[in-house]
Write a protein that holds these residues in place. Sequence first.
Motif, PDB file in Angstrom:
ATOM      1  N   PRO A 236       0.894  -1.315  -0.006  1.00 35.69           N
ATOM      2  CA  PRO A 236       0.142  -0.090  -0.020  1.00 35.69           C
ATOM      3  C   PRO A 236       0.967   1.081   0.044  1.00 35.69           C
ATOM      4  CG  PRO A 236      -0.911  -1.746   1.634  1.00 35.69           C
ATOM      5  CD  PRO A 236       0.488  -2.184   1.385  1.00 35.69           C
ATOM      6  N   ALA A 237       1.714   1.288   0.860  1.00 36.27           N
ATOM      7  CA  ALA A 237       2.501   2.423   0.985  1.00 36.27           C
ATOM      8  C   ALA A 237       3.345   2.951  -0.292  1.00 36.27           C
ATOM      9  CB  ALA A 237       3.512   2.299   2.250  1.00 36.27           C
ATOM     10  N   LEU A 238       4.101   1.811  -1.065  1.00 31.59           N
ATOM     11  CA  LEU A 238       4.905   1.923  -2.006  1.00 31.59           C
ATOM     12  C   LEU A 238       3.864   2.235  -3.287  1.00 31.59           C
ATOM     13  CD1 LEU A 238       7.768  -0.675  -1.477  1.00 31.59           C
ATOM     14  CD2 LEU A 238       7.721   1.778  -1.254  1.00 31.59           C
ATOM     15  N   ALA A 239       2.978   1.867  -3.448  1.00 31.10           N
ATOM     16  CA  ALA A 239       1.748   2.089  -4.424  1.00 31.10           C
ATOM     17  C   ALA A 239       1.344   3.459  -4.284  1.00 31.10           C
ATOM     18  CB  ALA A 239       0.465   1.323  -4.459  1.00 31.10           C
ATOM     19  N   ALA A 240       1.245   3.871  -3.249  1.00 30.08           N
ATOM     20  CA  ALA A 240       0.858   5.279  -2.832  1.00 30.08           C
ATOM     21  C   ALA A 240       2.000   6.358  -3.219  1.00 30.08           C
ATOM     22  CB  ALA A 240       0.376   5.673  -1.475  1.00 30.08           C
ATOM     23  N   MET A 241       3.377   5.804  -2.963  1.00 34.78           N
ATOM     24  CA  MET A 241       4.682   6.568  -3.537  1.00 34.78           C
ATOM     25  C   MET A 241       4.708   6.622  -4.844  1.00 34.78           C
ATOM     26  SD  MET A 241       8.473   5.833  -2.842  1.00 34.78           S
ATOM     27  CE  MET A 241       8.543   4.748  -4.043  1.00 34.78           C
ATOM     28  N   GLU A 242       4.177   5.482  -5.594  1.00 32.16           N
ATOM     29  CA  GLU A 242       4.407   5.462  -7.112  1.00 32.16           C
ATOM     30  C   GLU A 242       3.260   6.559  -7.525  1.00 32.16           C
ATOM     31  OE1 GLU A 242       4.590   2.093 -10.373  1.00 32.16           O
ATOM     32  OE2 GLU A 242       2.923   1.878  -8.982  1.00 32.16           O
ATOM     33  N   ALA A 243       2.117   6.638  -6.942  1.00 35.90           N
ATOM     34  CA  ALA A 243       1.211   7.607  -7.407  1.00 35.90           C
ATOM     35  C   ALA A 243       1.375   9.061  -7.315  1.00 35.90           C
ATOM     36  CB  ALA A 243      -0.266   7.302  -6.751  1.00 35.90           C
ATOM     37  N   GLU A 244       2.248   9.332  -6.191  1.00 39.51           N
ATOM     38  CA  GLU A 244       2.815  10.448  -5.892  1.00 39.51           C
ATOM     39  C   GLU A 244       3.715  10.904  -7.129  1.00 39.51           C
ATOM     40  OE1 GLU A 244       3.476  11.833  -1.730  1.00 39.51           O
ATOM     41  OE2 GLU A 244       3.906  10.011  -1.546  1.00 39.51           O
ATOM     42  N   LEU A 245       4.872  10.033  -7.185  1.00 39.68           N
ATOM     43  CA  LEU A 245       5.756  10.220  -8.226  1.00 39.68           C
ATOM     44  C   LEU A 245       4.971  10.535  -9.636  1.00 39.68           C
ATOM     45  CD1 LEU A 245       8.316   7.663  -7.164  1.00 39.68           C
ATOM     46  CD2 LEU A 245       8.552   9.947  -7.031  1.00 39.68           C
ATOM     47  N   GLN A 246       4.216   9.890  -9.787  1.00 35.83           N
ATOM     48  CA  GLN A 246       3.424  10.283 -11.166  1.00 35.83           C
ATOM     49  C   GLN A 246       2.762  11.626 -11.278  1.00 35.83           C
ATOM     50  OE1 GLN A 246       0.756   6.853 -11.126  1.00 35.83           O
ATOM     51  NE2 GLN A 246       2.116   5.416 -11.902  1.00 35.83           N
ATOM     52  N   THR A 247       2.487  12.151 -10.124  1.00 32.29           N
ATOM     53  CA  THR A 247       2.018  13.619 -10.234  1.00 32.29           C
ATOM     54  C   THR A 247       3.147  14.594 -10.069  1.00 32.29           C
ATOM     55  OG1 THR A 247       1.946  13.885  -7.748  1.00 32.29           O
ATOM     56  CG2 THR A 247       0.076  12.798  -8.753  1.00 32.29           C
ATOM     57  N   PHE A 248       4.294  14.263  -9.982  1.00 33.59           N
ATOM     58  CA  PHE A 248       5.336  15.134  -9.758  1.00 33.59           C
ATOM     59  C   PHE A 248       5.671  15.733 -11.310  1.00 33.59           C
ATOM     60  CE2 PHE A 248       7.187  13.591  -5.782  1.00 33.59           C
ATOM     61  CZ  PHE A 248       6.269  14.027  -4.877  1.00 33.59           C
ATOM     62  N   ARG A 249       6.166  16.830 -11.431  1.00 34.90           N
ATOM     63  CA  ARG A 249       6.350  17.673 -12.515  1.00 34.90           C
ATOM     64  C   ARG A 249       7.656  18.194 -12.431  1.00 34.90           C
ATOM     65  NH1 ARG A 249       3.152  14.493 -13.854  1.00 34.90           N
ATOM     66  NH2 ARG A 249       1.325  14.886 -15.115  1.00 34.90           N
ATOM     67  N   ARG A 250       8.322  18.247 -13.480  1.00 37.50           N
ATOM     68  CA  ARG A 250       9.746  19.304 -13.873  1.00 37.50           C
ATOM     69  C   ARG A 250       9.527  20.681 -13.611  1.00 37.50           C
ATOM     70  NH1 ARG A 250      11.886  17.246 -19.166  1.00 37.50           N
ATOM     71  NH2 ARG A 250      13.301  18.738 -18.766  1.00 37.50           N
ATOM     72  N   ALA A 251      10.711  21.463 -13.540  1.00 33.96           N
ATOM     73  CA  ALA A 251      10.446  22.861 -13.174  1.00 33.96           C
ATOM     74  C   ALA A 251       9.518  23.556 -14.678  1.00 33.96           C
ATOM     75  CB  ALA A 251      11.560  23.546 -13.065  1.00 33.96           C
ATOM     76  N   ASN A 252       9.773  22.803 -15.853  1.00 35.74           N
ATOM     77  CA  ASN A 252       9.126  23.242 -16.905  1.00 35.74           C
ATOM     78  C   ASN A 252       7.786  22.787 -17.085  1.00 35.74           C
ATOM     79  OD1 ASN A 252       9.495  20.484 -17.772  1.00 35.74           O
ATOM     80  ND2 ASN A 252      11.046  21.074 -19.615  1.00 35.74           N
ATOM     81  N   GLY A 253       7.343  21.936 -16.248  1.00 33.17           N
ATOM     82  CA  GLY A 253       5.694  21.364 -16.140  1.00 33.17           C
ATOM     83  C   GLY A 253       5.713  20.114 -16.986  1.00 33.17           C
ATOM     84  N   GLU A 254       6.728  19.643 -17.279  1.00 27.58           N
ATOM     85  CA  GLU A 254       6.706  18.232 -17.982  1.00 27.58           C
ATOM     86  C   GLU A 254       6.994  17.062 -16.880  1.00 27.58           C
ATOM     87  OE1 GLU A 254       6.459  17.420 -21.088  1.00 27.58           O
ATOM     88  OE2 GLU A 254       6.164  19.391 -21.670  1.00 27.58           O
ATOM     89  N   PRO A 255       6.330  16.006 -17.187  1.00 21.51           N
ATOM     90  CA  PRO A 255       6.391  14.868 -16.213  1.00 21.51           C
ATOM     91  C   PRO A 255       7.796  14.087 -16.222  1.00 21.51           C
ATOM     92  CG  PRO A 255       5.137  13.943 -18.125  1.00 21.51           C
ATOM     93  CD  PRO A 255       5.467  15.545 -18.252  1.00 21.51           C
ATOM     94  N   TYR A 256       8.113  13.474 -15.180  1.00 25.46           N
ATOM     95  CA  TYR A 256       9.506  12.895 -15.103  1.00 25.46           C
ATOM     96  C   TYR A 256       9.332  11.581 -15.782  1.00 25.46           C
ATOM     97  CZ  TYR A 256      11.250  15.964 -11.653  1.00 25.46           C
ATOM     98  OH  TYR A 256      11.913  17.286 -11.099  1.00 25.46           O
ATOM     99  N   ARG A 257      10.391  11.233 -16.381  1.00 27.48           N
ATOM    100  CA  ARG A 257      10.440   9.623 -16.847  1.00 27.48           C
ATOM    101  C   ARG A 257      10.636   8.895 -15.588  1.00 27.48           C
ATOM    102  NH1 ARG A 257      16.002   6.674 -19.219  1.00 27.48           N
ATOM    103  NH2 ARG A 257      15.006   4.664 -19.490  1.00 27.48           N
ATOM    104  N   LEU A 258       9.729   7.857 -15.279  1.00 29.44           N
ATOM    105  CA  LEU A 258       9.868   7.132 -14.151  1.00 29.44           C
ATOM    106  C   LEU A 258      10.433   5.726 -14.593  1.00 29.44           C
ATOM    107  CD1 LEU A 258       6.474   8.089 -12.087  1.00 29.44           C
ATOM    108  CD2 LEU A 258       8.990   8.819 -12.080  1.00 29.44           C
ATOM    109  N   VAL A 259      11.228   5.044 -13.830  1.00 32.85           N
ATOM    110  CA  VAL A 259      11.886   3.859 -13.820  1.00 32.85           C
ATOM    111  C   VAL A 259      11.645   3.070 -12.800  1.00 32.85           C
ATOM    112  CG1 VAL A 259      14.175   2.516 -14.529  1.00 32.85           C
ATOM    113  CG2 VAL A 259      13.627   4.721 -15.697  1.00 32.85           C
TER     114      VAL A 259
END
Length: 347
Positions: A236-259
């Motif tokens: 549960p905690a790591l799935a929630a963390m993954e969802a958080e990372l998916q909402t993060f954006r770079r300073a230019n507004g683009e999403p991060y490439r998540l590995v």
Amino acid sequence: MANRLLPEWHPQDAIQLTWPSATSDWAPLLERIEATMENIVVAVARYQSVVISVPSTATRHHLRRRFAYLGVPAERLHLIVAPADDTWTRDHGPIGIERDGSPALLDYIFNGWGGKFEAERDNGLTQRLADAGIYACAAESRDVILEGGAIETDGEGTLLTTEACLLNPNRNPQLDREAVEAMLTADFGIERVLWLANGHLDGDDTDSHIDTLARFCDPTTIAYVRCDDEADPHYPALAAMEAELQTFRRANGEPYRLVPLPWPRPCFDPVDGHRLPATYANFVIINGAVLVPTYGDAADSRALVALGDAFPGRDIVPIDCTSVIRQHGSLHCLTMQLPRGSLATHT
């Protein structure tokens, strides 16, 4: 004067290590952890220098002979007698920054991850190494508690961390979130902080250091731990963390490439059966290579492939860390990089 927290892929002079002592918690595993440390030194020395604080003159003489036998070039090995409490250099070592184009080292207070362990000698280690002349720049003392494993940066003004660590009252209870961010801005030139509210590993003593969970590979890429076993207590905690990372954006507004990094089978202490914090996120970036912790698990090979894709052009070097996690850390926790120009004698 403008400060900039250097990303781990910034050119390095050396990796700093703290050699285990027979009087430390490593005593029952001393031969095993020393063998692992030897593997790290041999691997790093192919690319750059290694600085090692050692507990005694006798240990220094022994390691000089041992590493000569193992083929480590003498000019890449720097051994300094400076006793410590433990081996976790990532958290008691200096943090490298750039100030107006020149390297500088910041020496923060280390309190044993909130007073969990004895840390007086660890806390004074950076200054003792500075007094020994190993650094080309001063180690500037800071009056706040901070560990290197608690912070990740893209080198462009963004810092990634966890609420569970940096906002924990066992570190700096006088600092709220706003004050912590102000400190990060003043010391590191940070323009924005990405806070993870979720994510932890059983057996981790650090209150969820970011370097066990999610890491910058370059300014656009974050590698992170993914648990794919819904029956695992971490899910549960790591799935929630993954969802958080998916909402993060770079300073230019683009999403991060998540590995996503694979989830190894549970590792348990053979003595009392408690779960150990095995994580592939605890890799180490050095000049020309990435050292990756492995655990004798089928997921090891998938982790090496994933990080090879994340670090094109760098060698991917596995390091067996089955002994390291017995003391609740892994590969990155053992090391601290010294940026180019910060070592007094370097190659």
